[in-house]
Design an enzyme around this catalytic site. Sequence first.
Site, short mmCIF file in Angstrom:
data_model
loop_
_atom_site.label_atom_id
_atom_site.label_comp_id
_atom_site.label_asym_id
_atom_site.label_seq_id
_atom_site.Cartn_x
_atom_site.Cartn_y
_atom_site.Cartn_z
N ARG A 118 0.84 -1.20 0.00
CA ARG A 118 0.00 0.00 0.00
C ARG A 118 0.88 1.25 0.00
O ARG A 118 1.98 1.25 0.53
CB ARG A 118 -0.87 0.03 1.26
CG ARG A 118 -1.95 -1.04 1.26
CD ARG A 118 -3.20 -0.60 2.00
NE ARG A 118 -2.98 -0.28 3.40
CZ ARG A 118 -3.85 0.42 4.12
NH1 ARG A 118 -4.95 0.89 3.58
NH2 ARG A 118 -3.61 0.66 5.41
N LYS A 183 3.49 -10.22 10.57
CA LYS A 183 2.89 -10.14 9.24
C LYS A 183 3.31 -11.34 8.38
O LYS A 183 4.50 -11.59 8.19
CB LYS A 183 3.31 -8.82 8.57
CG LYS A 183 2.70 -8.58 7.21
CD LYS A 183 2.63 -7.10 6.90
CE LYS A 183 2.30 -6.87 5.45
NZ LYS A 183 1.75 -5.55 5.19
N ARG A 318 -2.47 0.03 14.32
CA ARG A 318 -1.28 -0.42 15.05
C ARG A 318 -1.68 -0.97 16.40
O ARG A 318 -2.55 -0.39 17.06
CB ARG A 318 -0.31 0.75 15.28
CG ARG A 318 0.25 1.33 13.99
CD ARG A 318 1.38 0.47 13.43
NE ARG A 318 1.88 1.00 12.17
CZ ARG A 318 1.42 0.67 10.96
NH1 ARG A 318 0.45 -0.18 10.83
NH2 ARG A 318 1.94 1.19 9.87
P1 ATP Z 1 -0.52 -0.34 6.99
O1 ATP Z 1 -0.89 -0.32 5.57
O2 ATP Z 1 -1.68 -0.55 7.89
O3 ATP Z 1 0.35 0.82 7.39
P2 ATP Z 1 1.76 -2.12 6.88
O4 ATP Z 1 2.76 -1.46 7.76
O5 ATP Z 1 1.74 -3.60 6.87
O6 ATP Z 1 0.28 -1.69 7.21
P3 ATP Z 1 1.70 -2.14 4.02
O7 ATP Z 1 1.81 -1.01 3.04
O8 ATP Z 1 0.39 -2.86 4.11
O9 ATP Z 1 2.09 -1.58 5.46
O10 ATP Z 1 2.82 -3.20 3.66
C1 ATP Z 1 4.10 -2.78 3.32
C2 ATP Z 1 5.03 -3.06 4.47
O11 ATP Z 1 5.18 -4.47 4.58
C3 ATP Z 1 6.43 -2.52 4.24
O12 ATP Z 1 6.56 -1.32 4.91
C4 ATP Z 1 7.37 -3.58 4.83
O13 ATP Z 1 7.70 -3.24 6.15
C5 ATP Z 1 6.51 -4.82 4.94
N1 ATP Z 1 6.95 -5.88 4.01
C6 ATP Z 1 7.53 -5.80 2.80
N2 ATP Z 1 7.75 -7.01 2.27
C7 ATP Z 1 7.26 -7.90 3.18
C8 ATP Z 1 7.18 -9.30 3.20
N3 ATP Z 1 7.61 -10.07 2.20
N4 ATP Z 1 6.63 -9.86 4.31
C9 ATP Z 1 6.16 -9.12 5.34
N5 ATP Z 1 6.20 -7.78 5.36
C10 ATP Z 1 6.74 -7.17 4.28
C1 BTN Z 2 0.62 -4.79 1.61
O1 BTN Z 2 0.77 -5.46 2.63
O2 BTN Z 2 0.70 -3.57 1.58
C2 BTN Z 2 0.25 -5.49 0.34
C3 BTN Z 2 1.36 -6.29 -0.28
C4 BTN Z 2 0.93 -6.91 -1.58
C5 BTN Z 2 2.05 -7.62 -2.29
C6 BTN Z 2 1.57 -8.33 -3.50
S1 BTN Z 2 2.75 -9.47 -4.17
C7 BTN Z 2 1.76 -9.69 -5.59
C8 BTN Z 2 1.23 -8.32 -5.97
N1 BTN Z 2 2.20 -7.59 -6.76
C9 BTN Z 2 2.63 -6.50 -6.14
O3 BTN Z 2 3.48 -5.69 -6.59
N2 BTN Z 2 2.07 -6.38 -4.92
C10 BTN Z 2 1.13 -7.47 -4.68
#
Ligand code: ATP
Ligand code: BTN
Length: 321
Positions: A118, A183, A318
């Site tokens: 996101r 996560k 959070r």
């Molecule tokens: P929110 O959107 O509520 O702020 P979030 O912190 O999980 O939640 P997202 O944008 O949903 O943020 O997810 C991206 C985040 O996930 C990145 O900031 C990174 O810290 C984490 N991330 C990236 N790759 C992975 C992965 N393979 N597994 C788990 N976490 C990951």
């Molecule tokens: C999140 O937690 O913010 C969402 C992560 C979504 C990752 C998947 S991997 C397959 C697809 N291709 C991308 O570039 N992002 C989503």
Amino acid sequence: MKEHSTKLTLLTCLSDGQFHSGEKLGELLGISRAAVSKHIKGIQCWGIDIFRIQGRGYQLADPLEMLSQSSLVAASDDASVDVIPIIDSTNQYLLDRTSELSSGSVCLAEYQAAGRGRRGREWVSPFGANLYLSMYWKLDAGMAAAMGLSLVVGVAVVEALEKIGVQGIKLKWPNDLYYNDKKLAGILVELSGQAGGAANIVIGLGLNMSMKSEVEGIDQPWTSLTEVCNGEVPNRTELAQALICAWHTALTDYELNGMSGFVPRWNRLDNFLGRNVRLLIGPRELEGEVMGINEQGAVLLKTHNGLESHIGGEISLRKND
Ligand code: ATP
Ligand code: BTN
């Protein structure tokens, strides 16, 4: 793709888990030993561990089973299935092709060079360790209905995992899968404009399966299915098939009946139900107890002002306990 074909052929040779000498690999591919060594370094940059032992050659540190496009195609109906081993982003691949796709078309990859979460955050996507799966869906209800999709798909993913015996996975509003407060997966819903009244939607899932703990670039606690399943992770192709099927069912149900049936299903799986959290809404911060979701897909929070509902792409939840 073409520039990756030598590396992918090398990986296919190594995927039997045996040692292969640089000389033999070079002969097989019609390239020099120095070129083999260069390609092996490139493969290591995709996040794959390869040993080299003097006199024996190269060996993969861990077994590697690649996704099977033919099994995935055989299990799909009319919609297309594209397995692109090396890609920027499976979501972007489908977003670039919405005009030629039918609802339910999917794209999977082994490695994403620009996987995203996101608000443009990086999604760490090493080769062969995880699932990167995206689906195109033409949502007749239009843009307004898109907000609920990450919740609907999240429920479908957890229930599909439960069905194959993977228990204990929870959901974090609005788009994450959690295990033991870490996560495990994220869901990204993106739109590419309107097609008449309908909205072109791409839904992407990144699900960690056997990602190594040394991986860099993740700034929060995370986990993989290896922890959830005590090392016995499901086969990636079979899991992808089960998820594609579960998404079809859930999205069709959502289009016909809306969110109402998903509310109790979400609430059963909500990682934070009854717990204290903080909601980050732009510069604002709110504290309260999570009371589940409502039929719009908004998170319900019991605050000192009473019960409030919050929804929107800019909100982050959070834990606060
Ligand atoms: P929110 O959107 O509520 O702020 P979030 O912190 O999980 O939640 P997202 O944008 O949903 O943020 O997810 C991206 C985040 O996930 C990145 O900031 C990174 O810290 C984490 N991330 C990236 N790759 C992975 C992965 N393979 N597994 C788990 N976490 C990951
Ligand atoms: C999140 O937690 O913010 C969402 C992560 C979504 C990752 C998947 S991997 C397959 C697809 N291709 C991308 O570039 N992002 C989503």
